[in-house]
Enzyme design. Structure first.
Site, PDB file in Angstrom:
ATOM      1  CB  CYS A 101      27.582  36.538  10.529  1.00  0.00           C
ATOM      2  SG  CYS A 101      26.710  37.836  11.665  1.00  0.00           S
ATOM      3  CB  CYS A 194      26.707  44.246   6.903  1.00  0.00           C
ATOM      4  SG  CYS A 194      27.669  43.123   8.164  1.00  0.00           S
TER       5      CYS A 194
END
Length: 366
Positions: A101, A194
């Site tokens: 990410c 997440c």
């Protein structure tokens, strides 16, 4: 300097934005919406990617007194992080989605858009330092250090990055947030992946890859010891959850040594067999001096460092470990550090392709 502050909704990014504003920069806050379907977001104050995070980030921006926007990065996140995560497990590797990410979203897609809009840099709440020499260093708060997941950044990306928290402990950041009247002062840190709402990584992968039964075999004899429902549910060094039907002759536990997607086989063996003294890696990002170089390497997030001799040749990195390491998994990052009076300096990183034992290499040559 005109800067874009990436605000996750947590305490670190809020204080980082506040410090940048206080330093006189022209700061704009932005929150990244990463879920294609917001209903798949986690709920509850767990510190990352929850339904509450966007609102928390907006409230922090209001307190700081800076403009605030939400950017939809769901498609980029799904393609570069979620799809990559699934594909890596399917290939028998163990990815680090937070590292991906940072590489593909926060410091590629976001930075590219920020520069196109006229911003000079991106500010984040990562616990790491950029020295006056432009080199990435560990945070002064070693337990919270995030230089490992930032080591994938290129020189050009680091030149447009600002990490205001690297000289502070996490305790001090929370104190400062309270002093500034930021409601996120006591918000918990994030710990889970997440995009896996319930924390069930195995279930998440099974829903996408399906059931794929195969054998669990002994490393020395090739004997079938049990079965699995999908090799993607295992990682190198794993001990628990193997459900083996044949106990080891010496009664000692077995560990996952390798995963072979082509035959859908998981190979297990003793703890001693886990030890490797050579690590190979690819996709090299190197900022340090010419190699070979004596340094220390970190082989997984929050893992211990090991002294090593690192050599880089083109897009390949080889680390000869001075002490054996266990649980070295393909797909994780190897990050090289050099000790310095001003703190550990990141020399570079690469994606691990294999961990091997010199004895095995010698046997293979014979």
């Amino acid at each position: 300097m005109r800067v874009l502050a990436a605000m996750s909704g947590g305490v670190d990014s809020a204080v980082a934005a506040a410090r940048a504003h206080e330093a006189g920069h022209d700061v704009t806050g932005v929150h990244l919406a990463l879920a294609r379907n917001p209903q798949t977001y986690r709920t509850g104050a767990r510190g990352c990617c929850t339904l509450e995070d966007s609102r928390d980030a907006r409230r922090a921006a209001d307190v700081i007194g800076i403009p605030f926007y939400v950017w939809d990065m769901a498609d980029q996140f799904h393609e570069n992080v979620v799809d990559d995560f699934v594909a890596e497990y399917a290939a028998g590797r163990t990815p680090n989605p937070c590292l991906r990410c940072n590489e593909k979203i926060k410091f590629a897609a976001v930075l590219d858009r920020a520069v196109a809009l006229g911003f000079d840099a991106v500010v984040t709440g990562h616990h790491a330092r950029l020295g006056a020499d432009g080199l990435l260093r560990r945070s002064v708060d070693l337990p919270k250090d995030q230089s490992y997941v930032l080591a994938v950044l290129t020189r050009a990306q680091l030149d447009r990055s600002v990490f205001p928290l690297g000289d502070s402990t996490k305790a001090r950041v929370r104190e400062e947030a309270a002093e500034r009247g930021l409601a996120v002062a006591e918000k918990p840190d994030s710990h889970d992946i997440c995009f896996i709402a319930d924390g069930d990584t195995k279930g998440f992968l099974e829903r996408r890859l399906g059931s794929a039964p195969g054998d669990i075999v002994d490393s020395r004899t090739g004997e079938k010891l049990g079965t699995h429902g999908g090799a993607y549910a295992y990682t190198i060094g794993q001990r628990k959850g193997l459900d083996l039907r044949v106990p080891a002759p010496d009664g000692r536990p077995r560990y996952v040594l390798s995963i072979t997607p082509k035959t859908n086989t998981v190979t297990v063996g003793s703890r001693e067999e886990l030890a490797v003294d050579t690590v190979t890696a690819a996709k090299v990002i190197w900022h340090g001096e010419s190699t070979p170089v004596e340094c220390e390497v970190q082989l997984r997030a929050h893992g211990e460092v090991v002294p090593a001799t690192v050599t880089v040749a083109g897009d390949a990195l080889t680390a000869r470990l001075h002490e054996p390491a266990r649980g070295v998994a393909a797909g994780q990052a190897i990050v090289a550090y050099r000790r310095d009076a001003g703190g550990d300096i990141v020399l570079g990183s690469a994606t691990i392709t294999a961990g091997v034992r010199s004895a095995d290499l010698e046997t293979a040559r014979v």
